[in-house]
Design an enzyme around this catalytic site. Sequence first.
Site, PDB file in Angstrom:
ATOM      1  N   GLU A   1       0.807  -1.226   0.000  1.00  0.00           N
ATOM      2  CA  GLU A   1       0.000   0.000   0.000  1.00  0.00           C
ATOM      3  C   GLU A   1       0.838   1.273   0.000  1.00  0.00           C
ATOM      4  O   GLU A   1       0.412   2.314  -0.492  1.00  0.00           O
ATOM      5  CB  GLU A   1      -0.968   0.015   1.177  1.00  0.00           C
ATOM      6  CG  GLU A   1      -2.098  -1.017   1.070  1.00  0.00           C
ATOM      7  CD  GLU A   1      -1.720  -2.368   1.638  1.00  0.00           C
ATOM      8  OE1 GLU A   1      -0.533  -2.585   1.965  1.00  0.00           O
ATOM      9  OE2 GLU A   1      -2.626  -3.232   1.753  1.00  0.00           O
TER      10      GLU A   1
ATOM     11  N   PHE B   1     -11.727  -6.948  13.942  1.00  0.00           N
ATOM     12  CA  PHE B   1     -10.640  -7.439  13.086  1.00  0.00           C
ATOM     13  C   PHE B   1     -10.278  -6.364  12.051  1.00  0.00           C
ATOM     14  O   PHE B   1     -11.132  -5.837  11.355  1.00  0.00           O
ATOM     15  CB  PHE B   1     -11.081  -8.725  12.376  1.00  0.00           C
ATOM     16  CG  PHE B   1     -10.045  -9.256  11.432  1.00  0.00           C
ATOM     17  CD1 PHE B   1      -8.794  -9.665  11.895  1.00  0.00           C
ATOM     18  CD2 PHE B   1     -10.295  -9.305  10.068  1.00  0.00           C
ATOM     19  CE1 PHE B   1      -7.825 -10.120  11.019  1.00  0.00           C
ATOM     20  CE2 PHE B   1      -9.333  -9.775   9.182  1.00  0.00           C
ATOM     21  CZ  PHE B   1      -8.089 -10.183   9.659  1.00  0.00           C
ATOM     22  N   GLN B   2      -9.007  -6.053  11.969  1.00  0.00           N
ATOM     23  CA  GLN B   2      -8.468  -5.045  11.042  1.00  0.00           C
ATOM     24  C   GLN B   2      -9.084  -3.667  11.244  1.00  0.00           C
ATOM     25  O   GLN B   2      -9.308  -2.920  10.294  1.00  0.00           O
ATOM     26  CB  GLN B   2      -8.589  -5.513   9.594  1.00  0.00           C
ATOM     27  CG  GLN B   2      -7.757  -6.773   9.343  1.00  0.00           C
ATOM     28  CD  GLN B   2      -7.527  -7.076   7.901  1.00  0.00           C
ATOM     29  OE1 GLN B   2      -8.404  -6.873   7.063  1.00  0.00           O
ATOM     30  NE2 GLN B   2      -6.343  -7.592   7.591  1.00  0.00           N
TER      31      GLN B   2
ATOM     32  N   LYS C   1     -17.379  -0.673   5.867  1.00  0.00           N
ATOM     33  CA  LYS C   1     -17.814  -1.713   4.933  1.00  0.00           C
ATOM     34  C   LYS C   1     -19.315  -1.644   4.634  1.00  0.00           C
ATOM     35  O   LYS C   1     -19.734  -1.776   3.482  1.00  0.00           O
ATOM     36  CB  LYS C   1     -17.449  -3.079   5.524  1.00  0.00           C
ATOM     37  CG  LYS C   1     -17.655  -4.245   4.578  1.00  0.00           C
ATOM     38  CD  LYS C   1     -17.067  -5.508   5.177  1.00  0.00           C
ATOM     39  CE  LYS C   1     -17.626  -6.766   4.553  1.00  0.00           C
ATOM     40  NZ  LYS C   1     -17.048  -7.155   3.292  1.00  0.00           N
TER      41      LYS C   1
ATOM     42  N   MET D   1      24.300   8.930   2.111  1.00  0.00           N
ATOM     43  CA  MET D   1      24.169  10.270   2.683  1.00  0.00           C
ATOM     44  C   MET D   1      24.435  10.266   4.190  1.00  0.00           C
ATOM     45  O   MET D   1      25.074  11.185   4.721  1.00  0.00           O
ATOM     46  CB  MET D   1      22.782  10.848   2.374  1.00  0.00           C
ATOM     47  CG  MET D   1      22.611  12.282   2.808  1.00  0.00           C
ATOM     48  SD  MET D   1      23.880  13.359   2.097  1.00  0.00           S
ATOM     49  CE  MET D   1      23.036  13.971   0.651  1.00  0.00           C
TER      50      MET D   1
HETATM   51  C1  LIG Z   1      12.426   5.734   5.094  1.00  0.00           C
HETATM   52  C2  LIG Z   1      13.699   6.398   5.448  1.00  0.00           C
HETATM   53  N1  LIG Z   1      14.508   5.861   6.381  1.00  0.00           N
HETATM   54  C3  LIG Z   1      15.686   6.463   6.686  1.00  0.00           C
HETATM   55  C4  LIG Z   1      16.066   7.626   6.078  1.00  0.00           C
HETATM   56  C5  LIG Z   1      17.370   8.307   6.458  1.00  0.00           C
HETATM   57  N2  LIG Z   1      18.259   8.389   5.305  1.00  0.00           N
HETATM   58  C6  LIG Z   1      18.384   9.481   4.536  1.00  0.00           C
HETATM   59  S1  LIG Z   1      19.424   9.283   3.268  1.00  0.00           S
HETATM   60  C7  LIG Z   1      19.763   7.721   3.733  1.00  0.00           C
HETATM   61  C8  LIG Z   1      20.726   6.876   2.936  1.00  0.00           C
HETATM   62  C9  LIG Z   1      20.116   6.391   1.697  1.00  0.00           C
HETATM   63  O1  LIG Z   1      20.943   5.410   1.145  1.00  0.00           O
HETATM   64  P1  LIG Z   1      20.834   5.005  -0.361  1.00  0.00           P
HETATM   65  O2  LIG Z   1      19.439   4.803  -0.747  1.00  0.00           O
HETATM   66  O3  LIG Z   1      21.771   3.871  -0.622  1.00  0.00           O
HETATM   67  O4  LIG Z   1      21.297   6.311  -1.121  1.00  0.00           O
HETATM   68  P2  LIG Z   1      22.698   7.081  -1.203  1.00  0.00           P
HETATM   69  O5  LIG Z   1      22.676   8.141  -0.172  1.00  0.00           O
HETATM   70  O6  LIG Z   1      23.775   6.071  -0.972  1.00  0.00           O
HETATM   71  O7  LIG Z   1      22.689   7.643  -2.580  1.00  0.00           O
HETATM   72  C10 LIG Z   1      19.065   7.359   4.886  1.00  0.00           C
HETATM   73  C11 LIG Z   1      19.172   6.075   5.579  1.00  0.00           C
HETATM   74  C12 LIG Z   1      15.161   8.157   5.137  1.00  0.00           C
HETATM   75  N3  LIG Z   1      15.408   9.312   4.500  1.00  0.00           N
HETATM   76  N4  LIG Z   1      14.015   7.530   4.817  1.00  0.00           N
END
Ligand SMILES: Cc1ncc(C[n+]2csc(CCOP(=O)(O)OP(=O)(O)O)c2C)c(N)n1
Length: 561
Positions: A49, A111-112, A161, A475
């Site tokens: 979803e 439920f749900q 529902k 990042m």
């Molecule tokens: C759902 C979610 N969880 C955690 C983060 C924190 N976060 C921001 S950038 C990042 C790294 C992302 O890694 P990747 O997708 O490999 O991209 P890269 O930065 O290596 O290009 C994280 C963990 C986020 N933005 N979104």
Amino acid sequence: MELTGAQILMTILKEEGVDTIFGFPGGAVIDLYDELIRSDLRHILVRHEQGAVHAADGYARASGKVGVCLVTSGPGATNTVTGIATAYMDSIPLVIITGQVPTQLIGNDAFQEVDIVGITRPCTKHNYLVNHVEDLARILKEAFHIARSGRPGPVLVDIPKNIGVAKTDYQPITEVNIKSYNPTYHPNTKQLKKALNLLKAAQRPLIFSGGGVILSKASDELADLAHRLKIPVTSSLMGLGAFPGSDPLWLGMLGMHGTYRANMAVSQCDLMVAVGVRFDDRVTGKTDCFASGAKIIHIDIDPTSIRKNIPVTVPVVGDCRSSLTELNRMIVEEGIQADETTRRGWLDQIVFWRDEHKLAYEQKETIKPQFVIEKLYELTRGQAIVTTEVGQNQMWAAQFYHFDRPQQFITSGGLGTMGFGLPAAIGAQVAFPEKMVVDIAGDGSIQMNIQEMATAVQYNLPVKVVILNNRCLGMVRQWQELFYDKRYAHTILEHAPDFVKLAEAFGARGLRASHPDEVEATLAEGLETKGPVIMEFIVASEECVYPMVPAGKAITDMLLV
Ligand SMILES: Cc1ncc(C[n+]2csc(CCOP(=O)(O)OP(=O)(O)O)c2C)c(N)n1
């Protein structure tokens, strides 16, 4: 005419111009689905979803229409929350229909059962629980109206529902009137005159445009203002594409990973015309230092975003397009022009900043992620619709793919949602089956909604996924390198799937490049392939995104390469 709740839903979706909905069925919506297959509405069956909401969101961002999704109660509904919050932060018009347990069971821990209206109250523009079938038509009409008008946003309608099967007399509703909700579209003329006076007096003006310009379809009016008075333009991440990336007046994005010249121009301008922006902290850095020598005109349809983060000299509450149209008309009427000499001085200064620090990287023996994006830009001739995941991949996409048109760059700006890019690409591809749609991804993010490859294959949606595989959560790793003495706490992805085999397992094509001289051929082959493709690029893992403004610092405190 007597209709069931489910029939009313389908009737109104059609009245509202909906052609496609993204969803996933379950017990609470089985009656709605039973009616759906009898209608000629297109349904895209996603695999999660969250994917449904991001796909509806990508569809909305690419097409400018309201995105619609349909999910069941309980876990179906809670799985939508990240998608809803993502759309809410970026002001994207969505209508989310959730199933609910029958009205007589609400509050029973049935439920749900989950209180999705309570859960999503802070991240929807508005939400409704339908208690009586007689209210359903009005509520649905209001939901579409609220989602797309004023500052757009997601609206959730929770349908128990029994409401889906209950019958009522249905009369089409032609007009929606909500007493307490009347967005201001037309700006106040006195405020515009004040803005005009500031524009007349300005020596170093700067336009700062944001997502609001794209949402209100004001790009032409923005370009008109910039060209008429020779004002350089910068934008937030959300505003990319609103002003052509190839225009000589374009400075690039501002803020944490903005260009040197854009951030310097912000600090040195004497007038900032901020249009459809909300002065997010990733843009402003330390607010005291942000455009501190400038008067600020802030045009926005949402009065609550004005003076929320930054003091403003002239607020203009109104739709960006109407406001800019009116401002441009006044400029022509009064024959206002930029003074040649002062403007040349300002634009020359910007060229000097540009040459002082360009966006740069060195392509040596390992593939640089920036190189992949530059090649992608070349091979797609800048024409692709680009979605992104979140992290370095997103920032490099913003820096190295130059967007010339609005609705071309689709990214989760406000919430920064990893896992957004692939389902959003699917939504954009549904809206534009003939266009090239590319998701620029990190190896971390892509694993958050990779299951949607099955959706792409099932509906033959030829999305192209470019994975910049740096084997880490890049990042966050970058922050640890720069600000946490290289303590890489759980950011190294020590195990990854074989993305080529994974693509093939989904029934898509998988390609990989490990050396710089394979990049172009891999991209060319992937882009030419008819169906969905994953292209994996093994890139340098220690590459950082520059410039970088450390969190909370002034945007002139840039770390540069
Ligand atoms: C759902 C979610 N969880 C955690 C983060 C924190 N976060 C921001 S950038 C990042 C790294 C992302 O890694 P990747 O997708 O490999 O991209 P890269 O930065 O290596 O290009 C994280 C963990 C986020 N933005 N979104």
